[in-house]
Write an enzyme that holds these catalytic residues in place. Structure first.
Site, PDB file in Angstrom:
ATOM      1  N   SER A 123      53.024   0.168 -25.012  1.00 36.00           N
ATOM      2  CA  SER A 123      52.182   0.616 -23.904  1.00 36.00           C
ATOM      3  C   SER A 123      50.919   1.303 -24.399  1.00 36.00           C
ATOM      4  CB  SER A 123      52.957   1.580 -23.003  1.00 36.00           C
ATOM      5  OG  SER A 123      53.372   2.724 -23.749  1.00 36.00           O
ATOM      6  N   HIS A 144      53.499  -6.339 -21.863  1.00 31.44           N
ATOM      7  CA  HIS A 144      53.766  -4.978 -21.408  1.00 31.44           C
ATOM      8  C   HIS A 144      54.407  -4.972 -20.033  1.00 31.44           C
ATOM      9  CE1 HIS A 144      52.163  -0.772 -20.172  1.00 31.44           C
ATOM     10  NE2 HIS A 144      53.385  -0.690 -20.651  1.00 31.44           N
ATOM     11  N   GLU A 156      51.396  -6.883 -18.081  1.00 33.12           N
ATOM     12  CA  GLU A 156      50.109  -7.017 -18.765  1.00 33.12           C
ATOM     13  C   GLU A 156      50.289  -7.936 -19.974  1.00 33.12           C
ATOM     14  OE1 GLU A 156      47.680  -2.907 -17.920  1.00 33.12           O
ATOM     15  OE2 GLU A 156      49.253  -2.809 -19.432  1.00 33.12           O
ATOM     16  N   ASN A 194      47.084   2.105 -17.915  1.00 29.04           N
ATOM     17  CA  ASN A 194      47.112   3.442 -18.515  1.00 29.04           C
ATOM     18  C   ASN A 194      45.726   3.988 -18.796  1.00 29.04           C
ATOM     19  OD1 ASN A 194      49.840   4.081 -18.476  1.00 29.04           O
ATOM     20  ND2 ASN A 194      50.240   2.931 -20.347  1.00 29.04           N
TER      21      ASN A 194
END
Length: 505
Positions: A123, A144, A156, A194
């Site tokens: 991540s 991900h 992702e 993120n």
């Protein structure tokens, strides 16, 4: 290249919560799955745990007994990495340590066939960096998943500098075949979610630090005005402050201490004190048995208002007028600059300036600023601020008008851009920079934020709906108020405003 055939054998390395979840997803999609962990017996225990979870779904009528049995039959625990030799896709979900991951993939290169796709569930680590020491770095990509993997739709698909685009498309198509919502992203710090999500936490933390409002009020505004599923404080309590703070620090360091990603001293203190949120029993809120969540602050008025005047177009706040009309309030239309007048009060949608500044610069007495709402026609709450020295009767009249529209009213200190507007403007700004830098497409960025963190709308589409000129004006006023680079508008935002185009044009 299309999706992997369901006959393709898939391996997952790491039998923790994430690894087990990924293995479950692949097995439920029809693949034979090998699960490996370096802890003896951990893989078998993980499969038993999957079986128990699926059993609960069978009991609740959400899954057939046949599907449960078929899924478990496809899962096999193995104890040696050599058992993965004939797999077509291997996904690692082990510790977030660059050297450990590099060593694992070097080992896998010596075991697996040349057509096996290697994928990391990292991540935060660079796919380019993980792949750098491989003989064939093109075969490594990021895959991900979001936790819990069987529930969360977003995946992702992360391409490093050497990653083969054909393999990226294969993983994209495979994720779709698994019922997921995949997005393509380049391997940059934080990928999409993120990175773009940082302002959601950062702006609430900053407003708390400045005393603009307390945690329950800011959380309620994010939910009941902004349309978010949770506010920043309840969400970080759920995630765990150690995890959320670590991600923020990682992104901050990866971008060479760019102040847009500056970690919060308030959150650091919680981590230092062991107040990690739900898992420790205390974060911003207490989770001890019998504890009650504090209520959001709100103000009310007994003033009677039956008529108001609208000067010009209220823009995105136009939905307020239909609510007032439904409640029998007479609305007088006039030409003007988008103001709402009731009695001696003047109400205006925030443009990022403090109320005291705007009142002085625009010559508006008794000014009350309104925060952004995702949907003014259905919002349950609204934040306001007002200029210093406002006539108490004017404040009563303004609050009473908003109450007539069915809104709960939370008063914030005179903070630039209030709560929801500053958060959404910063989310859109970060998304714009990600788009500018080629991290992902506008459509994938918006999809990632909706499917990955459950935003009511993608930040780029939301900015289009608000108006890019209003977002730019808000950020420029925020930057002027604070004098900080943190609020600098994205070049792409400035360009699109100058061109008269939206992000999705």
């Amino acid at each position: 290249m299309t999706a992997l055939n369901t006959s393709a054998r898939i391996a997952v390395i790491g039998a923790g919560a994430m690894g087990a979840g990924i293995a479950q997803v692949a097995a439920q999609a029809g693949h034979p799955v090998l699960l490996l962990d370096n802890r003896p017996g951990a893989a078998a225990q993980a499969i038993e745990g999957i079986d128990r979870q699926l059993g609960k779904r069978v009991e609740n009528g959400k899954l057939s007994a046949e599907s449960r049995s078929a899924t478990i039959t496809r899962l096999q625990a193995v104890e040696a990495i050599e058992a993965l030799a004939d797999c077509e896709l291997i996904i690692e979900a082990i510790v977030e340590n660059l050297e450990v991951k590099r060593a694992l993939f070097r080992q896998l290169e010596g075991i697996c066939g040349e057509h096996c796709i290697l994928a990391s569930n990292t991540s935060s680590l660079s796919i380019t960096s993980i792949a750098a020491q491989l003989e064939h770095p093109e075969r490594l990509l990021g895959l991900h998943f979001f936790n819990p993997a069987p529930v969360m739709a977003l995946m992702e698909i992360v391409s490093g500098l050497a990653s083969n685009p054909v393999l990226a498309e294969c993983l994209y198509d495979t994720a779709k075949a698994w019922g997921k919502k995949p997005v393509h992203t380049r391997s940059t710090p934080g990928f999409i979610v993120n990175r773009v999500a940082r302002p959601f936490y950062a702006e609430s933390l900053r407003m708390l630090q400045e005393g603009a409002a307390d945690c329950p009020t800011l959380d309620a505004l994010m939910r009941e005005a902004g349309g978010f599923a949770m506010g920043a404080f309840e969400l970080t309590d759920l995630i765990g402050h150690d995890v959320n703070y670590a991600v923020t620090c990682s992104v901050f360091d990866a971008y060479y201490q760019d102040t847009r990603f500056l970690p919060s001293l308030i959150q650091k203190e919680l981590v230092d004190g062991g107040r990690l949120g739900r898992k420790s029993g205390q974060g911003f809120y207490s989770y001890a048995q019998g504890s009650e969540r504090p209520q959001a602050a709100e103000i009310s008025s007994d003033a009677k208002v039956e008529v108001c005047a609208v000067e010009g177009d209220l823009g995105i706040a136009q939905g307020l007028l239909a609510r007032l009309h439904e409640q029998g309030v007479e609305i007088v239309q006039r030409d003007g600059q988008g103001l709402l007048r009731v009695g001696d009060a003047v109400l205006a949608l925030s443009d990022g300036r403090m109320a005291c500044q705007r009142a002085r610069e625009d010559g508006l007495r008794n000014l009350i600023l309104l925060d952004l709402a995702f949907d003014y026609a259905n919002a349950k709450r609204i934040a306001i601020s007002h200029a210093a020295g406002i006539d108490p009767l004017a404040l009563e009249q303004g609050v009473a008008l908003l109450q007539r529209a069915g809104l709960k009213v939370s008063l914030l200190s005179d903070s630039p851009a209030l709560a929801v507007l500053r958060t959404v403007a910063m989310l859109a700004n970060e998304a714009a920079d990600a788009l500018l830098q080629g991290v992902a497409s506008a459509a994938d960025i918006d999809l990632a934020m909706r499917a990955g963190v459950n935003y009511p709308q993608g930040p780029l589409a939301w900015a289009d709906a608000i108006g890019l000129s209003h977002i730019l004006q808000t950020l420029e006023n925020l930057q002027a108020s604070y004098g900080e680079e943190r609020y600098r508008p994205s070049l792409l935002l400035r360009r699109r405003v100058a061109e008269g185009r939206n992000f999705h044009d």
